[in-house]
Design a protein around this motif. Structure first.
Motif, mmCIF file in Angstrom:
data_model
loop_
_atom_site.group_PDB
_atom_site.id
_atom_site.type_symbol
_atom_site.label_atom_id
_atom_site.label_comp_id
_atom_site.label_asym_id
_atom_site.label_seq_id
_atom_site.Cartn_x
_atom_site.Cartn_y
_atom_site.Cartn_z
ATOM 1 N N ASN A 135 0.713 -1.167 0.063
ATOM 2 C CA ASN A 135 -0.118 0.176 -0.100
ATOM 3 C C ASN A 135 0.985 1.352 -0.050
ATOM 4 O OD1 ASN A 135 -1.610 1.972 0.499
ATOM 5 N ND2 ASN A 135 -2.819 1.280 1.935
ATOM 6 N N PRO A 136 1.038 2.077 -1.185
ATOM 7 C CA PRO A 136 1.704 2.964 -1.408
ATOM 8 C C PRO A 136 1.247 4.253 -0.651
ATOM 9 C CG PRO A 136 0.695 2.695 -3.482
ATOM 10 C CD PRO A 136 0.312 1.510 -2.317
ATOM 11 N N HIS A 137 0.115 4.337 -0.142
ATOM 12 C CA HIS A 137 -0.622 5.328 0.545
ATOM 13 C C HIS A 137 -0.761 6.666 -0.382
ATOM 14 C CE1 HIS A 137 -0.655 3.172 4.007
ATOM 15 N NE2 HIS A 137 0.670 3.132 4.098
ATOM 16 N N VAL A 138 -1.302 6.101 -1.704
ATOM 17 C CA VAL A 138 -1.454 7.422 -2.562
ATOM 18 C C VAL A 138 -2.933 7.296 -3.289
ATOM 19 C CG1 VAL A 138 -0.829 8.278 -4.936
ATOM 20 C CG2 VAL A 138 0.915 7.511 -3.383
ATOM 21 N N ILE A 146 -13.976 3.532 -3.175
ATOM 22 C CA ILE A 146 -13.117 2.678 -4.045
ATOM 23 C C ILE A 146 -11.912 3.269 -4.214
ATOM 24 C CG2 ILE A 146 -15.103 1.967 -5.229
ATOM 25 C CD1 ILE A 146 -14.743 3.922 -7.214
ATOM 26 N N SER A 147 -11.299 4.203 -3.255
ATOM 27 C CA SER A 147 -9.819 4.301 -3.154
ATOM 28 C C SER A 147 -9.126 3.532 -2.141
ATOM 29 C CB SER A 147 -9.453 5.931 -2.897
ATOM 30 O OG SER A 147 -10.265 6.568 -3.908
ATOM 31 N N VAL A 148 -8.299 2.731 -2.453
ATOM 32 C CA VAL A 148 -7.850 1.540 -1.431
ATOM 33 C C VAL A 148 -6.537 2.016 -1.130
ATOM 34 C CG1 VAL A 148 -9.549 -0.323 -2.029
ATOM 35 C CG2 VAL A 148 -7.495 0.126 -3.312
ATOM 36 N N GLY A 149 -5.786 2.979 -1.529
ATOM 37 C CA GLY A 149 -4.554 3.269 -1.213
ATOM 38 C C GLY A 149 -4.270 3.984 0.006
ATOM 39 N N HIS A 150 -5.255 4.667 0.641
ATOM 40 C CA HIS A 150 -5.125 5.471 1.726
ATOM 41 C C HIS A 150 -4.741 4.932 3.123
ATOM 42 C CE1 HIS A 150 -9.031 4.637 3.208
ATOM 43 N NE2 HIS A 150 -9.511 4.700 2.090
ATOM 44 N N ILE A 151 -4.411 5.889 3.884
ATOM 45 C CA ILE A 151 -3.632 5.195 5.211
ATOM 46 C C ILE A 151 -4.606 4.458 6.005
ATOM 47 C CG2 ILE A 151 -4.454 7.201 6.800
ATOM 48 C CD1 ILE A 151 -0.921 6.136 6.593
ATOM 49 N N ASP A 152 -5.882 4.404 6.073
ATOM 50 C CA ASP A 152 -6.897 3.715 6.909
ATOM 51 C C ASP A 152 -7.251 2.354 6.018
ATOM 52 O OD1 ASP A 152 -6.404 5.113 9.285
ATOM 53 O OD2 ASP A 152 -8.142 6.567 8.829
ATOM 54 N N SER A 153 -6.707 2.486 5.075
ATOM 55 C CA SER A 153 -7.605 1.233 4.061
ATOM 56 C C SER A 153 -6.784 -0.020 4.672
ATOM 57 C CB SER A 153 -6.661 1.440 2.758
ATOM 58 O OG SER A 153 -6.995 0.084 1.788
ATOM 59 N N THR A 183 -4.538 0.758 -6.284
ATOM 60 C CA THR A 183 -4.703 1.897 -5.382
ATOM 61 C C THR A 183 -5.977 2.428 -5.484
ATOM 62 O OG1 THR A 183 -3.802 3.360 -7.302
ATOM 63 C CG2 THR A 183 -1.900 2.784 -5.554
ATOM 64 N N GLY A 184 -6.740 2.085 -6.323
ATOM 65 C CA GLY A 184 -8.168 2.614 -6.348
ATOM 66 C C GLY A 184 -8.725 2.394 -7.526
ATOM 67 N N SER A 185 -10.098 2.799 -7.788
ATOM 68 C CA SER A 185 -10.662 2.281 -8.991
ATOM 69 C C SER A 185 -10.688 3.352 -9.907
ATOM 70 C CB SER A 185 -12.118 1.774 -8.530
ATOM 71 O OG SER A 185 -12.522 0.785 -9.404
ATOM 72 N N ASP A 186 -10.361 4.447 -9.650
ATOM 73 C CA ASP A 186 -10.545 5.543 -10.681
ATOM 74 C C ASP A 186 -9.067 6.640 -10.793
ATOM 75 O OD1 ASP A 186 -13.059 4.796 -11.147
ATOM 76 O OD2 ASP A 186 -13.871 6.573 -10.292
ATOM 77 N N ILE A 187 -8.514 5.871 -11.653
ATOM 78 C CA ILE A 187 -6.997 6.731 -12.130
ATOM 79 C C ILE A 187 -7.478 7.579 -13.188
ATOM 80 C CG2 ILE A 187 -4.688 6.828 -12.728
ATOM 81 C CD1 ILE A 187 -4.911 3.831 -12.923
ATOM 82 N N LEU A 188 -7.381 9.211 -12.881
ATOM 83 C CA LEU A 188 -7.544 10.165 -13.831
ATOM 84 C C LEU A 188 -6.270 10.713 -14.144
ATOM 85 C CD1 LEU A 188 -11.110 11.568 -13.315
ATOM 86 C CD2 LEU A 188 -10.244 10.441 -15.245
ATOM 87 N N GLU A 198 6.390 5.073 -8.671
ATOM 88 C CA GLU A 198 7.998 5.297 -8.267
ATOM 89 C C GLU A 198 8.006 4.764 -6.834
ATOM 90 O OE1 GLU A 198 10.341 6.422 -9.888
ATOM 91 O OE2 GLU A 198 9.386 6.684 -11.403
ATOM 92 N N ILE A 199 7.155 4.929 -6.061
ATOM 93 C CA ILE A 199 7.300 4.198 -4.957
ATOM 94 C C ILE A 199 7.302 2.478 -4.797
ATOM 95 C CG2 ILE A 199 5.932 3.926 -2.515
ATOM 96 C CD1 ILE A 199 4.707 6.396 -2.887
ATOM 97 N N LEU A 200 6.499 1.935 -5.898
ATOM 98 C CA LEU A 200 6.953 0.641 -6.141
ATOM 99 C C LEU A 200 7.987 0.435 -6.462
ATOM 100 C CD1 LEU A 200 4.500 -1.345 -5.380
ATOM 101 C CD2 LEU A 200 3.814 -1.495 -7.918
ATOM 102 N N PHE A 201 8.831 1.003 -7.327
ATOM 103 C CA PHE A 201 10.050 0.858 -8.131
ATOM 104 C C PHE A 201 11.091 0.924 -6.890
ATOM 105 C CE2 PHE A 201 8.370 2.713 -12.166
ATOM 106 C CZ PHE A 201 8.118 1.611 -12.948
ATOM 107 N N ASN A 202 10.889 1.848 -5.980
ATOM 108 C CA ASN A 202 12.024 1.783 -5.038
ATOM 109 C C ASN A 202 11.881 0.633 -4.028
ATOM 110 O OD1 ASN A 202 13.320 4.377 -5.136
ATOM 111 N ND2 ASN A 202 11.540 5.396 -4.467
ATOM 112 N N THR A 203 10.343 0.219 -3.751
ATOM 113 C CA THR A 203 10.422 -1.101 -3.138
ATOM 114 C C THR A 203 10.906 -2.196 -3.759
ATOM 115 O OG1 THR A 203 8.079 -0.154 -2.409
ATOM 116 C CG2 THR A 203 8.488 -2.302 -1.946
ATOM 117 N N ALA A 204 10.796 -2.499 -4.888
ATOM 118 C CA ALA A 204 11.225 -3.217 -5.725
ATOM 119 C C ALA A 204 12.715 -3.655 -5.513
ATOM 120 C CB ALA A 204 10.945 -3.033 -7.275
#
Ligand SMILES: *Cc1c(COP(=O)(O)O)cnc(C)c1O
Length: 401
Positions: A135-138, A146-153, A183-188, A198-204
């Motif tokens: 969870n990158p918290h974005v 439907i946003s599942v990346g936030h802090i309380d997710s 991260t969520g259902s609606d990426i605009l 980028e957070i995912l790449f850093n984790t990788a």
């Protein structure tokens, strides 16, 4: 599909009925793969929960899609459709260790989203490759449901817990072959998504044996005229470029994976209903149809605005209607909509009825779940029969009184 095609489906299979246009699914699938033609290895795993009819799974698989599953039953559906276990990813949330072990036993790719299970699974099955859901918290989405990346997710392992993940991996000697986010259902906002990437790449970089990075989903599709949608082409170009750079840094060609549901099937679906009653009250004109939230709950659950068209009288004068169902609860599909003049007996079509519509249907009010039809090469193929009274009572057990 033309209005005539839709009406022919109703005359053959009755209403209410779901219809899915195979051609639209194919064009969406190709749009996505084209947008990412810049990466060497691309895996599209279709999110089965959006629309899980086996015929649909089989069709999408014939185009090249693997499957993204969230329950052991969905894994079985994908296997029934002829998808090889290696092309199935299992991304559950909050399920038991036992269910995850059963899925692993079937040979599918496991994706773990909490530290407790990661430690237990890694201890018991250090050799089974595992993907980790981060969870990158974005917050990429706009709707907090439907946003599942936030802090309380409840989804994923927090990026801030990376040291703990690394410790578990070290202690158990387990093999992490992928990392994932959804991260969520609606990426605009593509920039927001790229930021999360980028957070995912850093984790990788903390894992040396990766085979793939899975960017989840969140592609937004238009629901009505003027709606914004994800610019898939621009997104594909930007992320592909960044992904290829990352692979160089990482020193290995990785697979880029996505797991779209809505993007592939939402617009392909239409839900066809018949108008039972046109009812005038002191303030409004209701069109009441032979359905309700037992068949299509998204407007009531999420406030989704499905466009409603009168396919029996498409050129009629537009008037204002509130479209409701026949359920003994408030079941408003759309308030104060401008629709071509409706008469009792007309067939209305709900647009964007491919994703999260039939799969969320129930038997509330002891109604049957609708039939499903796949429109393929200009012909209707029944892919699920309408339920019958027997289906409602088959599992009920009546004691002697
Ligand atoms: C639901 C879900 C998806 C699909 O989301 P869409 O918005 O339909 O594209 C993808 N991945 C996971 C893990 C999901 O739970």
């Amino acid at each position: 599909m033309t209005n005539q095609d839709l009406l022919s489906v109703v005359s053959e299979y009755n209403s209410p009925v779901y219809v899915y246009d195979a051609e639209k699914m194919r064009s969406q699938y190709e749009r996505l793969t084209n947008a990412f033609k810049g990466v060497k290895q691309l895996n599209i795993h279709y999110a089965v929960k959006a629309l899980s009819n086996i015929a649909v799974l089989k069709y999408l698989h014939s185009l090249g899609a693997g499957m993204d599953t969230v329950s052991i039953q969905e894994v079985r559906m994908a296997l029934e459709a002829g998808v090889a276990p290696k092309d199935i990813i299992y991304t559950p949330n909050g399920v038991s260790l036992e269910e995850i072990e059963r899925a692993a036993g079937m040979g599918v790719q496991i994706n773990i989203d909490n530290l407790s299970i990661l430690e237990q699974f890694g201890t018991r099955h250090p050799k089974t490759p595992v993907c980790i859901r981060i969870n990158p918290h974005v917050m990429a989405g706009g709707n907090s449901n439907i946003s599942v990346g936030h802090i309380d997710s409840k989804f994923g392992i927090s990026i801030h817990q990376l040291p703990h993940i690394s410790r578990i991996v070290e202690n158990t000697g387990m093999n992490i072959n992928g990392i994932h986010m959804h991260t969520g259902s609606d990426i605009l906002d593509i920039e927001v998504f790229l930021y999360a990437s980028e957070i995912l790449f850093n984790t990788a970089k903390h894992f040396s044996d990766l085979e793939f990075i899975d960017f989840g989903s969140g592609f937004k599709v238009p629901y009505k005229e003027g709606d914004k949608e994800t610019n898939v082409e621009e997104f594909g170009e930007k992320l592909s470029k960044r992904f290829n750079e990352f692979c160089k840094e990482y020193g290995k060609k990785l697979t880029l994976a996505f797991e779209p549901g809505k993007f592939l099937v939402s617009e392909a679906g239409k839900f066809l209903v018949k108008v039972n009653v046109v009812k005038q009250t002191t303030s409004t004109v209701f069109a009441q149809v032979d359905s309700g939230f037992n068949h299509l709950i998204r407007p009531m659950l999420y406030g989704s605005e499905h466009e409603i068209l009168n396919v029996s009288n498409p050129d009629g004068r537009e008037r204002f209607y509130t479209v409701t169902g026949y359920i003994c609860e408030t079941d408003t599909f759309g308030s104060n909509r401008r629709i071509a003049e409706i008469s009792e007996g007309d067939i209305l079509a709900f647009n964007n009825a491919g994703a999260y519509c039939f799969t969320m249907a129930s038997n509330y009010n002891s109604r049957y779940r609708p039939a499903e039809v796949l429109w393929y090469k200009g012909k209707a193929h029944l892919i699920r029969k309408r339920e019958t009274f027997d289906d409602l009572v088959v599992n009920q057990i009546i004691p002697e009184f």
